[in-house]
Design an enzyme around this catalytic site. Structure first.
Site, mmCIF file in Angstrom:
data_model
loop_
_atom_site.group_PDB
_atom_site.id
_atom_site.type_symbol
_atom_site.label_atom_id
_atom_site.label_comp_id
_atom_site.label_asym_id
_atom_site.label_seq_id
_atom_site.Cartn_x
_atom_site.Cartn_y
_atom_site.Cartn_z
ATOM 1 N N GLY A 14 0.817 -1.210 0.000
ATOM 2 C CA GLY A 14 0.000 0.000 0.000
ATOM 3 C C GLY A 14 0.847 1.255 0.000
ATOM 4 O O GLY A 14 0.520 2.256 0.644
ATOM 5 N N GLY A 18 -1.668 7.473 1.596
ATOM 6 C CA GLY A 18 -1.139 8.548 2.431
ATOM 7 C C GLY A 18 -0.052 8.097 3.376
ATOM 8 O O GLY A 18 1.053 8.661 3.403
ATOM 9 N N VAL A 65 -3.134 -7.427 -2.290
ATOM 10 C CA VAL A 65 -2.743 -8.205 -1.114
ATOM 11 C C VAL A 65 -3.792 -9.236 -0.705
ATOM 12 O O VAL A 65 -3.507 -10.098 0.127
ATOM 13 C CB VAL A 65 -2.423 -7.295 0.099
ATOM 14 C CG1 VAL A 65 -1.244 -6.392 -0.199
ATOM 15 C CG2 VAL A 65 -3.650 -6.496 0.544
ATOM 16 N N ASN A 91 1.091 -2.479 5.234
ATOM 17 C CA ASN A 91 0.430 -1.194 5.436
ATOM 18 C C ASN A 91 -0.916 -1.096 4.719
ATOM 19 O O ASN A 91 -1.787 -0.332 5.137
ATOM 20 C CB ASN A 91 1.360 -0.071 4.944
ATOM 21 C CG ASN A 91 0.651 1.250 4.790
ATOM 22 O OD1 ASN A 91 0.213 1.857 5.761
ATOM 23 N ND2 ASN A 91 0.498 1.705 3.552
ATOM 24 N N TYR A 157 -14.763 -2.962 10.266
ATOM 25 C CA TYR A 157 -13.403 -2.436 10.337
ATOM 26 C C TYR A 157 -12.750 -2.742 11.680
ATOM 27 O O TYR A 157 -11.626 -3.268 11.736
ATOM 28 C CB TYR A 157 -13.425 -0.923 10.095
ATOM 29 C CG TYR A 157 -12.064 -0.266 10.174
ATOM 30 C CD1 TYR A 157 -11.191 -0.306 9.091
ATOM 31 C CD2 TYR A 157 -11.649 0.390 11.330
ATOM 32 C CE1 TYR A 157 -9.936 0.291 9.160
ATOM 33 C CE2 TYR A 157 -10.392 0.988 11.401
ATOM 34 C CZ TYR A 157 -9.553 0.936 10.312
ATOM 35 O OH TYR A 157 -8.311 1.514 10.389
ATOM 36 N N LYS A 161 -9.485 -5.106 12.564
ATOM 37 C CA LYS A 161 -8.271 -4.601 13.185
ATOM 38 C C LYS A 161 -7.994 -5.297 14.523
ATOM 39 O O LYS A 161 -6.828 -5.469 14.902
ATOM 40 C CB LYS A 161 -8.363 -3.086 13.371
ATOM 41 C CG LYS A 161 -8.301 -2.311 12.059
ATOM 42 C CD LYS A 161 -6.979 -2.528 11.316
ATOM 43 C CE LYS A 161 -6.859 -1.654 10.091
ATOM 44 N NZ LYS A 161 -5.551 -1.794 9.402
#
Length: 261
Positions: A14, A18, A65, A91, A157, A161
């Site tokens: 990634g 940003g 990925v 990332n 999400y 995580k």
């Protein structure tokens, strides 16, 4: 402080997002040899000219990925090119789509887990044998404060995580005896395009400035963490200066951890 990263081989997924760009730029400043992936060649073509790095210190690949065969090829290509692999930074991440639980879908969960959990696992799976062979290495996963807390409409999400942090802790126990450190960086809101998308989903009627204030109020300094701050924390964890940190996560949330119950 000299982090000792000169000529270390660093894999970053990634790398055109940003945080990914900040990671690549900060590792390049340390003189590391980079192997960068993105989901599109056009993104790499746009980013690479902004990167101050010698041509013999840069390798790029287009990688999804969520596809194990592509990750395997990417890692093997890196090792064949440079002869070793010192630092792995998974990332690449996805925020998915906001839904209340009664409106959640399999597809939303499946895609988010495919990127945030399986993508990380595939990277670890194919980097581990080389690092074990070297009896040294650092794996630094860019996780999230969502690894420790929940958020409304973000069950997909936050649960992904949480799973990622569980992966970090478990793999650290497996690889630690081989001289390999596995840790995570867990930022709160980051000043990136991804966060702007999250703002728009959470507060569709607010401007960016108004939504920023809503989210930033959770932090004692009333601001988002910068991509460079995330990258600099990752650099520390990727160095031997952090060799006694294993299976942990550094939270970049300016006080949110202190108020967690």
């Amino acid at each position: 402080m000299d982090l000792g990263l000169k000529d270390k081989v660093v894999v970053i997924t990634g790398a055109t997002g940003g945080v990914g760009q900040a990671l690549a730029k900060e590792f390049a400043k340390e003189g590391a040899k980079l192997s960068l992936s993105s989901t599109a060649q056009a993104k790499l073509d746009q980013f690479v000219p902004t990167l101050d790095v010698a041509t013999d210190h840069l390798l790029t690949s287009v990688v999804d990925v969520t596809k194990e065969d592509q990750v395997k090829k990417f890692i093997k290509k890196t090792i064949a090119h440079y002869g070793r692999l010192d630092v792995l930074v998974p990332n690449a991440g996805s925020e998915g789509k906001f839904h209340l639980i009664q409106d959640q879908t399999y597809d939303n969960f499946e895609h988010t887990f495919a990127v945030n959990v399986f993508g990380v696992m595939y990277c670890m799976k194919y980097a581990a044998p080389q690092m074990i062979k070297q009896n040294a290495g650092h794996i630094v996963v860019i996780a999230s404060d969502g690894s420790m807390v929940g958020a409304p409409q973000m069950s997909h999400y936050c649960s992904s995580k949480h799973a990622t942090l569980g992966l970090v802790k478990s793999v650290a126990m497996e690889l630690g005896p081989h001289g390999i450190n596995v840790n995570a960086v867990s930022p709160g809101a980051i000043d990136t395009d991804m966060m702007k998308r999250i703002e728009k989903m959470a507060f569709p009627d607010l401007s960016h400035e108004e939504a920023y204030k809503q989210y930033a109020a959770a932090y004692l300094d009333n601001r988002y963490v910068s991509p460079t701050e995330v990258a600099d924390t990752a650099l520390y964890l990727a160095s031997d200066q952090a060799s006694h940190i294993n299976g942990g996560a550094i939270r970049l949330d300016n006080g949110m951890e202190s108020t967690s119950r």
